[in-house]
Design a protein around this motif. Structure first.
Motif, PDB file in Angstrom:
ATOM      1  N   MET A   1       0.839  -1.199   0.000  1.00 47.68           N
ATOM      2  CA  MET A   1       0.000   0.000   0.000  1.00 47.68           C
ATOM      3  C   MET A   1       0.875   1.251   0.000  1.00 47.68           C
TER       4      MET A   1
ATOM      5  N   ALA B   1     -10.492   4.062   0.798  1.00 47.39           N
ATOM      6  CA  ALA B   1     -10.024   2.710   0.476  1.00 47.39           C
ATOM      7  C   ALA B   1     -11.248   1.805   0.449  1.00 47.39           C
TER       8      ALA B   1
ATOM      9  N   PRO C   1      -3.974   4.679   4.108  1.00 50.43           N
ATOM     10  CA  PRO C   1      -3.320   5.239   2.919  1.00 50.43           C
ATOM     11  C   PRO C   1      -2.558   6.522   3.220  1.00 50.43           C
TER      12      PRO C   1
ATOM     13  N   VAL D   1      -7.477   2.412  -3.756  1.00 50.96           N
ATOM     14  CA  VAL D   1      -7.310   3.625  -2.957  1.00 50.96           C
ATOM     15  C   VAL D   1      -7.559   4.801  -3.893  1.00 50.96           C
TER      16      VAL D   1
END
Length: 120
Positions: free
Chosen positions: A20, A49, A58, A88
């Motif tokens: 991520m 997300a 994120p 995302v």
């Protein structure tokens, strides 16, 4: 200097914190570069997300990039049946002299299918 909004999204291959960080960093860097921006031009950034992402926030990727004095917030995207998984999204508010039509919205990889109308 005008206040503008720029959108973007990226799909992750897997729900892992390191992955991520990598993908969100790539997205934020692309948004800044394609619009000729620096972190000082950011007013705020909203991250969403999809509900299948649980490994990290994120916004943590933005902090690791050195974006430390900009308000950031994370939220969960709506859980819509058939929606693209592991995505995302960002909505960044910026200061820019660019006309609204010249803002480069960044949709990386498969996430480009989400907004073909504005993805650049």
């Amino acid at each position: 200097m005008a206040v503008r909004a720029v959108r973007g999204a990226v799909q992750l291959d897997r729900d892992e914190a390191g992955h991520m960080d990598e993908r969100v960093s790539e997205l934020l860097t692309a948004v800044l570069e394609r619009n000729g921006l620096t972190a000082d031009d950011l007013i705020s950034v909203w991250f969403t997300a999809t509900p299948d992402l649980h490994s990290d926030f994120p916004a943590a990727a933005a902090r690791k990039l050195g974006i430390v004095d900009v308000p950031l917030i994370c939220a969960q995207e709506l859980d819509i049946e058939g929606a693209m998984p592991r995505v995302v999204r960002i909505l960044a508010h910026i200061e820019s002299d660019l006309p609204r039509a010249d803002i480069a919205h960044v949709y990386l990889g498969a996430a480009g299918a989400l907004r073909k109308d504005i993805a650049q």
